[in-house]
Design a protein around this motif. Structure first.
Motif, PDB file in Angstrom:
ATOM      1  N   VAL A 322      14.977  82.629   3.544  1.00  0.00           N
ATOM      2  CA  VAL A 322      15.991  83.643   3.825  1.00  0.00           C
ATOM      3  C   VAL A 322      15.314  85.009   3.917  1.00  0.00           C
ATOM      4  CG1 VAL A 322      18.110  84.754   3.065  1.00  0.00           C
ATOM      5  CG2 VAL A 322      17.741  82.320   2.605  1.00  0.00           C
ATOM      6  N   ILE A 323      15.206  85.526   5.134  1.00  0.00           N
ATOM      7  CA  ILE A 323      14.671  86.871   5.348  1.00  0.00           C
ATOM      8  C   ILE A 323      15.775  87.693   6.004  1.00  0.00           C
ATOM      9  CG2 ILE A 323      12.914  88.269   6.499  1.00  0.00           C
ATOM     10  CD1 ILE A 323      11.084  85.860   6.439  1.00  0.00           C
ATOM     11  N   ARG A 324      16.207  88.724   5.339  1.00  0.00           N
ATOM     12  CA  ARG A 324      17.307  89.535   5.850  1.00  0.00           C
ATOM     13  C   ARG A 324      16.782  90.610   6.782  1.00  0.00           C
ATOM     14  NH1 ARG A 324      22.121  89.171   1.760  1.00  0.00           N
ATOM     15  NH2 ARG A 324      21.430  87.359   0.584  1.00  0.00           N
ATOM     16  N   VAL A 325      17.608  90.975   7.743  1.00  0.00           N
ATOM     17  CA  VAL A 325      17.235  92.016   8.707  1.00  0.00           C
ATOM     18  C   VAL A 325      16.846  93.302   7.983  1.00  0.00           C
ATOM     19  CG1 VAL A 325      18.076  93.436  10.608  1.00  0.00           C
ATOM     20  CG2 VAL A 325      18.709  91.015  10.495  1.00  0.00           C
ATOM     21  N   PHE A 326      17.547  93.615   6.909  1.00  0.00           N
ATOM     22  CA  PHE A 326      17.291  94.833   6.143  1.00  0.00           C
ATOM     23  C   PHE A 326      15.848  94.910   5.665  1.00  0.00           C
ATOM     24  CE2 PHE A 326      17.257  97.420   2.322  1.00  0.00           C
ATOM     25  CZ  PHE A 326      18.062  98.495   2.659  1.00  0.00           C
ATOM     26  N   GLN A 327      15.238  93.749   5.388  1.00  0.00           N
ATOM     27  CA  GLN A 327      13.895  93.730   4.818  1.00  0.00           C
ATOM     28  C   GLN A 327      12.819  94.142   5.816  1.00  0.00           C
ATOM     29  OE1 GLN A 327      14.724  89.621   3.005  1.00  0.00           O
ATOM     30  NE2 GLN A 327      13.332  90.522   1.496  1.00  0.00           N
ATOM     31  N   HIS A 328      13.162  94.225   7.089  1.00  0.00           N
ATOM     32  CA  HIS A 328      12.205  94.714   8.078  1.00  0.00           C
ATOM     33  C   HIS A 328      12.163  96.245   8.132  1.00  0.00           C
ATOM     34  CE1 HIS A 328      10.670  91.151  10.098  1.00  0.00           C
ATOM     35  NE2 HIS A 328      11.877  90.616  10.010  1.00  0.00           N
ATOM     36  N   LEU A 329      13.159  96.905   7.567  1.00  0.00           N
ATOM     37  CA  LEU A 329      13.216  98.366   7.665  1.00  0.00           C
ATOM     38  C   LEU A 329      12.074  99.072   6.923  1.00  0.00           C
ATOM     39  CD1 LEU A 329      17.053  99.058   7.474  1.00  0.00           C
ATOM     40  CD2 LEU A 329      15.530  99.585   9.382  1.00  0.00           C
ATOM     41  N   PRO A 330      11.792  98.734   5.647  1.00  0.00           N
ATOM     42  CA  PRO A 330      10.700  99.441   4.964  1.00  0.00           C
ATOM     43  C   PRO A 330       9.344  99.314   5.670  1.00  0.00           C
ATOM     44  CG  PRO A 330      12.089  98.325   3.364  1.00  0.00           C
ATOM     45  CD  PRO A 330      12.532  97.852   4.719  1.00  0.00           C
ATOM     46  N   PRO A 331       8.903  98.101   6.056  1.00  0.00           N
ATOM     47  CA  PRO A 331       7.600  98.043   6.741  1.00  0.00           C
ATOM     48  C   PRO A 331       7.600  98.745   8.090  1.00  0.00           C
ATOM     49  CG  PRO A 331       8.639  95.862   6.697  1.00  0.00           C
ATOM     50  CD  PRO A 331       9.418  96.740   5.787  1.00  0.00           C
ATOM     51  N   TYR A 332       8.729  98.677   8.829  1.00  0.00           N
ATOM     52  CA  TYR A 332       8.739  99.393  10.112  1.00  0.00           C
ATOM     53  C   TYR A 332       8.591 100.901   9.892  1.00  0.00           C
ATOM     54  CZ  TYR A 332      10.253 102.136  13.971  1.00  0.00           C
ATOM     55  OH  TYR A 332      10.288 103.120  14.918  1.00  0.00           O
ATOM     56  N   LEU A 333       9.305 101.444   8.909  1.00  0.00           N
ATOM     57  CA  LEU A 333       9.224 102.879   8.655  1.00  0.00           C
ATOM     58  C   LEU A 333       7.821 103.277   8.192  1.00  0.00           C
ATOM     59  CD1 LEU A 333      12.702 103.416   6.978  1.00  0.00           C
ATOM     60  CD2 LEU A 333      11.933 104.368   9.167  1.00  0.00           C
ATOM     61  N   LEU A 334       7.120 102.382   7.517  1.00  0.00           N
ATOM     62  CA  LEU A 334       5.726 102.660   7.155  1.00  0.00           C
ATOM     63  C   LEU A 334       4.851 102.714   8.404  1.00  0.00           C
ATOM     64  CD1 LEU A 334       5.333 100.457   3.958  1.00  0.00           C
ATOM     65  CD2 LEU A 334       5.325 102.953   4.063  1.00  0.00           C
ATOM     66  N   VAL A 335       5.106 101.816   9.356  1.00  0.00           N
ATOM     67  CA  VAL A 335       4.382 101.873  10.625  1.00  0.00           C
ATOM     68  C   VAL A 335       4.673 103.191  11.332  1.00  0.00           C
ATOM     69  CG1 VAL A 335       4.206 100.868  12.938  1.00  0.00           C
ATOM     70  CG2 VAL A 335       4.250  99.377  10.943  1.00  0.00           C
ATOM     71  N   LEU A 336       5.931 103.596  11.343  1.00  0.00           N
ATOM     72  CA  LEU A 336       6.303 104.861  11.975  1.00  0.00           C
ATOM     73  C   LEU A 336       5.613 106.033  11.293  1.00  0.00           C
ATOM     74  CD1 LEU A 336       7.940 106.626  13.870  1.00  0.00           C
ATOM     75  CD2 LEU A 336       9.869 106.436  12.280  1.00  0.00           C
ATOM     76  N   GLY A 337       5.623 106.039   9.962  1.00  0.00           N
ATOM     77  CA  GLY A 337       4.965 107.108   9.233  1.00  0.00           C
ATOM     78  C   GLY A 337       3.476 107.159   9.519  1.00  0.00           C
ATOM     79  N   GLY A 338       2.828 106.006   9.520  1.00  0.00           N
ATOM     80  CA  GLY A 338       1.394 105.968   9.820  1.00  0.00           C
ATOM     81  C   GLY A 338       1.086 106.453  11.218  1.00  0.00           C
ATOM     82  N   THR A 339       1.918 106.074  12.186  1.00  0.00           N
ATOM     83  CA  THR A 339       1.719 106.509  13.569  1.00  0.00           C
ATOM     84  C   THR A 339       1.871 108.024  13.696  1.00  0.00           C
ATOM     85  OG1 THR A 339       2.633 104.393  14.338  1.00  0.00           O
ATOM     86  CG2 THR A 339       2.472 106.171  15.944  1.00  0.00           C
ATOM     87  N   LEU A 340       2.886 108.583  13.047  1.00  0.00           N
ATOM     88  CA  LEU A 340       3.099 110.026  13.085  1.00  0.00           C
ATOM     89  C   LEU A 340       1.931 110.781  12.457  1.00  0.00           C
ATOM     90  CD1 LEU A 340       6.879 110.087  12.107  1.00  0.00           C
ATOM     91  CD2 LEU A 340       5.941 110.976  14.258  1.00  0.00           C
ATOM     92  N   PHE A 341       1.435 110.279  11.328  1.00  0.00           N
ATOM     93  CA  PHE A 341       0.354 110.981  10.642  1.00  0.00           C
ATOM     94  C   PHE A 341      -0.953 110.911  11.428  1.00  0.00           C
ATOM     95  CE2 PHE A 341      -2.597 111.638   6.945  1.00  0.00           C
ATOM     96  CZ  PHE A 341      -2.159 112.913   6.648  1.00  0.00           C
ATOM     97  N   MET A 342      -1.205 109.778  12.063  1.00  0.00           N
ATOM     98  CA  MET A 342      -2.431 109.655  12.856  1.00  0.00           C
ATOM     99  C   MET A 342      -2.418 110.577  14.072  1.00  0.00           C
ATOM    100  SD  MET A 342      -3.249 105.575  12.793  1.00  0.00           S
ATOM    101  CE  MET A 342      -4.801 105.794  13.650  1.00  0.00           C
ATOM    102  N   SER A 343      -1.237 110.942  14.532  1.00  0.00           N
ATOM    103  CA  SER A 343      -1.126 111.796  15.721  1.00  0.00           C
ATOM    104  C   SER A 343      -0.946 113.261  15.366  1.00  0.00           C
ATOM    105  CB  SER A 343       0.056 111.339  16.581  1.00  0.00           C
ATOM    106  OG  SER A 343       1.286 111.582  15.914  1.00  0.00           O
ATOM    107  N   ALA A 344      -1.181 113.624  14.093  1.00  0.00           N
ATOM    108  CA  ALA A 344      -0.870 114.982  13.635  1.00  0.00           C
ATOM    109  C   ALA A 344      -2.104 115.763  13.194  1.00  0.00           C
ATOM    110  CB  ALA A 344       0.143 114.927  12.496  1.00  0.00           C
TER     111      ALA A 344
END
Length: 459
Positions: A322-344
């Motif tokens: 059982v993997i809930r859709v909600f559980q993908h949000l934290p890792p995706y936001l970490l990817v987003l944060g890492g992408t933003l920081f690498m481009s800054a």
């Protein structure tokens, strides 16, 4: 297959010799006013595809013991050397010897070694002596490919745009290493969510124990490496105190996560880090805005992680299958944060400002890139679960679920290793049973790479 592998190895060695003798265009500086020509664009596109997508797919197929591992990786080696040739035979903007070129030589050596080991394994000689030591080496090198490719792509971007030279190297390293760390952390969370539950259960360890341990080590390193002599600046103090926050909070997390318990600490550290980054003053408005978005992404990831652990899972592991859709949000936001920081970095921000790009357009590009990165991560994990020896396990789970819901059970058949060939073993330990699982439907052997399912997991 081994008859075609030997010429491939010889060609790789010949290319390595040619690359060492290449004068690298005799350039001393990078003139960014000179445009790229079409050849260098082909080089960039080809190498990005091979190292960002195709090589990782081949690695996953090796881990799942798929018969497509060897053919795909052989093609990737050929494409890599074609791309490298184009990188040395282009017009337009020229480049001196850089870290990108140095890394290319290292990659060439790694490819030659890995190809030679692969040929040795295909020959099936010294089965009870040398082979038992060579297989793990082949696996370790193969698992390094995504990291090697990611690093080289970063070097390539910095080289193409003449970034990270002279006094800007330290800041580039800080942004690229930390940004990559957040993306890597997200990838680990996705892997553990889908296929790491049983390992955590066997070891009696929780995900937060691993997270806290890494945060503690990283904090200790950060505390003593952010100030490089001279007067202390506000940035030095902020970065140093960030390190203190990590090792202090990390040690608390280790204590609270003992004996397999879940903990809130890693998520709170991410929230505090995000708050610090969102308030990090910058010289340019666009830089301040992007840093703020980076901080907001971390804050959101931490908050959602706390909700997941404390409320969605009630302090327990993820229920098997059982993997809930909600559980993908934290890792995706970490990817987003890492992408933003690498481009800054300062250079990237000044370049965007000079081109008249506002923070909205810049952020939308980062958002799009983060989606693509998370797509690759989740697809690779899905591919591992549904190919090679894992295909039959997935089919059994699907069949069981279908039977429980009133559907007819589809009969599964195993396929012997002699039918698939012996190539599907290199990245994992050899299966002593001599059998390789696959899905057979009718008279055609099929591996369903796109079928969605949830394997038994526990994190």
């Amino acid at each position: 297959m081994s008859r075609t592998s030997l010429p491939l190895l010889l060609s790789a060695a010949a290319f390595a010799a040619q690359a060492r003798a290449h004068a690298h265009h005799n350039a001393t500086e990078i003139d960014v006013s000179v445009p790229f020509d079409s050849v260098i664009y082909v080089h960039m596109s080809l190498q990005t595809f091979v190292w960002g997508i195709s090589f990782p797919i081949g690695m996953v197929l090796g881990l799942s013991k798929s018969r497509y591992h060897v053919p795909l990786q052989s093609i990737n080696v050929v494409l890599t050397f074609i791309g490298a040739y184009l990188g040395h035979h282009h017009g337009g903007r020229m480049f001196p010897e850089t870290v990108h070129g140095t890394m290319a030589k290292i990659i060439t050596l790694i490819l030659i070694i890995q190809t030679a080991i692969g040929i040795f394994l295909k020959l099936h000689i010294f089965e009870k002596t040398i082979r038992r030591w060579v297989v793990p080496v082949h696996g370790v090198i193969g698992k390094m490919f995504p990291v090697i490719g990611w690093t080289q792509m970063i070097f390539g971007v910095a080289t193409a745009l003449n970034f990270c030279r002279d006094g800007n190297l330290g800041q580039c390293a800080a942004h690229y290493i930390m940004g990559s760390a957040f993306i890597g952390y997200a990838a680990i969370l996705v892997i553990m969510l889908n296929v790491g539950g049983k390992w955590l259960e066997r070891t009696g360890c929780s995900q937060e124990m691993l997270d806290s341990s890494v945060i503690t080590v990283w904090g200790i390193i950060n505390t003593f490496t952010e100030h490089h002599g001279g007067p202390w600046t506000h940035k030095d103090m902020q970065h140093t105190m960030m390190g203190v926050l990590w090792w202090a909070g990390g040690m608390l997390g280790i204590f609270l996560s003992r004996n397999g318990r879940r903990s809130f600490v890693p998520a709170v550290i991410i929230i505090m880090t995000g708050w610090g980054m969102s308030a990090h003053e910058q010289a340019l408005m666009i830089s301040s805005k992007i840093h703020a978005l980076f901080g907001y992404a971390l804050i959101a990831a931490g908050v959602l992680r706390i909700i997941e652990v404390c409320f969605l899972l009630n302090d327990g592991p993820t229920p098997p299958g059982v993997i809930r859709v909600f559980q993908h949000l934290p890792p995706y936001l970490l990817v987003l944060g890492g992408t933003l920081f690498m481009s800054a970095t300062d250079e990237e921000m000044h370049n965007a400002d000079d081109l008249g790009i506002d923070h909205v357009s810049y952020a939308l590009f980062d958002f799009s890139l983060s989606f693509l990165i998370y797509l690759v991560i989740t697809f690779l994990v899905h591919l591992y679960q549904n190919t090679g020896q894992n295909a039959t396990k997935s089919a059994i789970v699907d069949s069981t679920n279908a039977q429980e819901n009133g559907y007819a059970k589809v009969h599964q058949h195993q396929r012997s290793e002699s039918q698939d060939g012996p190539e599907a073993y290199e990245l994992t330990e050899q299966d002593l049973s001599g059998e390789e699982d696959a899905v057979k439907i009718g008279t055609e052997d099929e591996v369903d790479w796109m079928r969605g399912n949830g394997s038994s997991v526990r994190i």
